[in-house]
Design a protein around this motif. Structure first.
Motif, PDB file in Angstrom:
ATOM      1  N   GLY A   9       0.819  -1.206   0.000  1.00 11.95           N
ATOM      2  CA  GLY A   9       0.000   0.000   0.000  1.00 11.95           C
ATOM      3  C   GLY A   9       0.852   1.256   0.000  1.00 11.95           C
ATOM      4  N   GLY A  10       0.185   2.398  -0.116  1.00 10.02           N
ATOM      5  CA  GLY A  10       0.898   3.664  -0.107  1.00 10.02           C
ATOM      6  C   GLY A  10       0.060   4.783  -0.660  1.00 10.02           C
ATOM      7  N   LEU A  11       0.724   5.903  -0.918  1.00  6.17           N
ATOM      8  CA  LEU A  11       0.080   7.079  -1.482  1.00  6.17           C
ATOM      9  C   LEU A  11       0.357   7.122  -2.977  1.00  6.17           C
ATOM     10  CD1 LEU A  11      -1.317   9.867  -1.217  1.00  6.17           C
ATOM     11  CD2 LEU A  11       0.953  10.812  -0.718  1.00  6.17           C
ATOM     12  N   VAL A  12      -0.691   7.298  -3.761  1.00  8.28           N
ATOM     13  CA  VAL A  12      -0.540   7.332  -5.209  1.00  8.28           C
ATOM     14  C   VAL A  12      -1.476   8.395  -5.766  1.00  8.28           C
ATOM     15  CG1 VAL A  12      -2.260   5.519  -5.562  1.00  8.28           C
ATOM     16  CG2 VAL A  12      -0.495   5.893  -7.288  1.00  8.28           C
ATOM     17  N   GLN A  13      -1.084   9.006  -6.878  1.00  5.30           N
ATOM     18  CA  GLN A  13      -1.928  10.016  -7.512  1.00  5.30           C
ATOM     19  C   GLN A  13      -3.051   9.354  -8.295  1.00  5.30           C
ATOM     20  OE1 GLN A  13       0.623  12.539  -9.865  1.00  5.30           O
ATOM     21  NE2 GLN A  13       1.202  13.764  -8.089  1.00  5.30           N
ATOM     22  N   PRO A  14      -4.153  10.052  -8.479  1.00 10.53           N
ATOM     23  CA  PRO A  14      -5.220   9.517  -9.328  1.00 10.53           C
ATOM     24  C   PRO A  14      -4.684   9.115 -10.693  1.00 10.53           C
ATOM     25  CG  PRO A  14      -5.982  11.457  -8.174  1.00 10.53           C
ATOM     26  CD  PRO A  14      -4.508  11.346  -7.886  1.00 10.53           C
ATOM     27  N   GLY A  15      -5.149   7.965 -11.161  1.00 13.55           N
ATOM     28  CA  GLY A  15      -4.664   7.422 -12.417  1.00 13.55           C
ATOM     29  C   GLY A  15      -3.451   6.523 -12.279  1.00 13.55           C
ATOM     30  N   GLY A  16      -2.876   6.481 -11.095  1.00 17.46           N
ATOM     31  CA  GLY A  16      -1.694   5.662 -10.865  1.00 17.46           C
ATOM     32  C   GLY A  16      -2.022   4.209 -10.576  1.00 17.46           C
ATOM     33  N   SER A  17      -0.967   3.457 -10.273  1.00 13.35           N
ATOM     34  CA  SER A  17      -1.097   2.021 -10.049  1.00 13.35           C
ATOM     35  C   SER A  17      -0.374   1.609  -8.772  1.00 13.35           C
ATOM     36  CB  SER A  17      -0.501   1.231 -11.221  1.00 13.35           C
ATOM     37  OG  SER A  17      -1.180   1.511 -12.427  1.00 13.35           O
ATOM     38  N   LEU A  18      -0.865   0.530  -8.183  1.00  6.76           N
ATOM     39  CA  LEU A  18      -0.210  -0.126  -7.051  1.00  6.76           C
ATOM     40  C   LEU A  18      -0.446  -1.621  -7.185  1.00  6.76           C
ATOM     41  CD1 LEU A  18      -1.149   1.992  -3.880  1.00  6.76           C
ATOM     42  CD2 LEU A  18       1.135   1.736  -4.860  1.00  6.76           C
ATOM     43  N   ARG A  19       0.482  -2.400  -6.633  1.00  6.73           N
ATOM     44  CA  ARG A  19       0.261  -3.840  -6.532  1.00  6.73           C
ATOM     45  C   ARG A  19       0.361  -4.246  -5.076  1.00  6.73           C
ATOM     46  NH1 ARG A  19       3.295  -9.234  -8.897  1.00  6.73           N
ATOM     47  NH2 ARG A  19       4.843  -8.696  -7.294  1.00  6.73           N
ATOM     48  N   LEU A  20      -0.717  -4.795  -4.571  1.00  7.82           N
ATOM     49  CA  LEU A  20      -0.744  -5.309  -3.211  1.00  7.82           C
ATOM     50  C   LEU A  20      -0.388  -6.788  -3.213  1.00  7.82           C
ATOM     51  CD1 LEU A  20      -4.051  -3.698  -1.889  1.00  7.82           C
ATOM     52  CD2 LEU A  20      -1.756  -2.709  -2.015  1.00  7.82           C
ATOM     53  N   SER A  21       0.273  -7.210  -2.144  1.00  5.95           N
ATOM     54  CA  SER A  21       0.612  -8.615  -1.953  1.00  5.95           C
ATOM     55  C   SER A  21       0.090  -9.084  -0.607  1.00  5.95           C
ATOM     56  CB  SER A  21       2.124  -8.823  -1.996  1.00  5.95           C
ATOM     57  OG  SER A  21       2.677  -8.409  -3.225  1.00  5.95           O
ATOM     58  N   CYS A  22      -0.248 -10.346  -0.546  1.00  2.96           N
ATOM     59  CA  CYS A  22      -0.685 -10.961   0.708  1.00  2.96           C
ATOM     60  C   CYS A  22       0.023 -12.308   0.825  1.00  2.96           C
ATOM     61  CB  CYS A  22      -2.186 -11.137   0.729  1.00  2.96           C
ATOM     62  SG  CYS A  22      -2.802 -12.074   2.160  1.00  2.96           S
ATOM     63  N   ALA A  23       0.952 -12.381   1.757  1.00  6.12           N
ATOM     64  CA  ALA A  23       1.706 -13.615   1.979  1.00  6.12           C
ATOM     65  C   ALA A  23       0.992 -14.455   3.030  1.00  6.12           C
ATOM     66  CB  ALA A  23       3.117 -13.282   2.433  1.00  6.12           C
ATOM     67  N   ALA A  24       0.773 -15.724   2.702  1.00  2.91           N
ATOM     68  CA  ALA A  24      -0.019 -16.605   3.569  1.00  2.91           C
ATOM     69  C   ALA A  24       0.834 -17.716   4.152  1.00  2.91           C
ATOM     70  CB  ALA A  24      -1.165 -17.209   2.764  1.00  2.91           C
ATOM     71  N   SER A  25       0.468 -18.155   5.344  1.00  5.63           N
ATOM     72  CA  SER A  25       1.123 -19.294   5.975  1.00  5.63           C
ATOM     73  C   SER A  25       0.139 -19.962   6.926  1.00  5.63           C
ATOM     74  CB  SER A  25       2.381 -18.856   6.722  1.00  5.63           C
ATOM     75  OG  SER A  25       2.064 -17.932   7.746  1.00  5.63           O
ATOM     76  N   GLY A  26       0.453 -21.205   7.280  1.00 13.08           N
ATOM     77  CA  GLY A  26      -0.350 -21.908   8.277  1.00 13.08           C
ATOM     78  C   GLY A  26      -1.500 -22.720   7.735  1.00 13.08           C
ATOM     79  N   PHE A  27      -1.632 -22.786   6.423  1.00 16.84           N
ATOM     80  CA  PHE A  27      -2.678 -23.608   5.818  1.00 16.84           C
ATOM     81  C   PHE A  27      -2.232 -23.976   4.404  1.00 16.84           C
ATOM     82  CE2 PHE A  27      -4.644 -20.435   2.939  1.00 16.84           C
ATOM     83  CZ  PHE A  27      -4.111 -19.261   3.448  1.00 16.84           C
ATOM     84  N   LEU A  28      -2.926 -24.931   3.801  1.00 14.45           N
ATOM     85  CA  LEU A  28      -2.570 -25.401   2.471  1.00 14.45           C
ATOM     86  C   LEU A  28      -3.083 -24.390   1.446  1.00 14.45           C
ATOM     87  CD1 LEU A  28      -1.183 -27.623   0.901  1.00 14.45           C
ATOM     88  CD2 LEU A  28      -3.364 -28.850   0.823  1.00 14.45           C
ATOM     89  N   PHE A  29      -2.263 -23.395   1.184  1.00 12.52           N
ATOM     90  CA  PHE A  29      -2.664 -22.223   0.404  1.00 12.52           C
ATOM     91  C   PHE A  29      -3.332 -22.593  -0.915  1.00 12.52           C
ATOM     92  CE2 PHE A  29      -2.523 -17.861  -0.833  1.00 12.52           C
ATOM     93  CZ  PHE A  29      -2.206 -17.838  -2.189  1.00 12.52           C
ATOM     94  N   SER A  30      -2.766 -23.540  -1.630  1.00 15.27           N
ATOM     95  CA  SER A  30      -3.263 -23.847  -2.978  1.00 15.27           C
ATOM     96  C   SER A  30      -4.684 -24.394  -2.985  1.00 15.27           C
ATOM     97  CB  SER A  30      -2.329 -24.827  -3.673  1.00 15.27           C
ATOM     98  OG  SER A  30      -2.247 -26.030  -2.937  1.00 15.27           O
TER      99      SER A  30
END
Length: 116
Positions: A9-30
């Motif tokens: 996350g972060g601060l971005v201007q209108p029209g811009g882009s961001l990529r969020l990530s979510c790292a998982a553990s503790g379960f069979l993710f797939s």
């Protein structure tokens, strides 16, 4: 135990882009569907996008269709949310979620602010 850790996350201007990530553990993710939600100040938490296990079928809220893309990398146990053409109304805390063991697990959230 199940853990979900969002980043990107972060601060971005209108029209811009961001990529969020979510790292998982503790379960069979797939084997589990994953979802992204968001909550803006004074509003209820809402579903943004979801992706199934297996085929990776996706579903989006109407407000983000054609702008956001959810994806997953099972080898990295990570789910992503690519956000393009961001608008001020996309400003919110973004959370990833998994339903496992008959309950919902949430990450701590990552703030996205769209402002000039």
């Amino acid at each position: 135990q199940v853990q979900l850790v969002e980043s990107g996350g972060g601060l971005v201007q209108p029209g811009g882009s961001l990529r969020l990530s979510c790292a998982a553990s503790g379960f069979l993710f797939s084997s589990y569907a994953m979802s992204w939600y968001r909550q803006a100040p004074g509003k209820e938490r809402e579903l943004v996008a979801s992706i199934t296990s297996g085929s990776g079928s996706t579903n989006y809220a109407d407000s983000v269709k054609d702008r956001f893309t959810i994806s997953r990398d099972n080898t990295k146990r990570t789910v992503y949310l690519q956000m393009n053409s961001l608008k001020p109304e996309d400003t919110a805390v973004y959370y990833c979620k998994v339903r496992a063991n008959r309950r919902d697990y949430w990450g701590q959230g990552t703030q996205v602010t769209v402002s000039s």
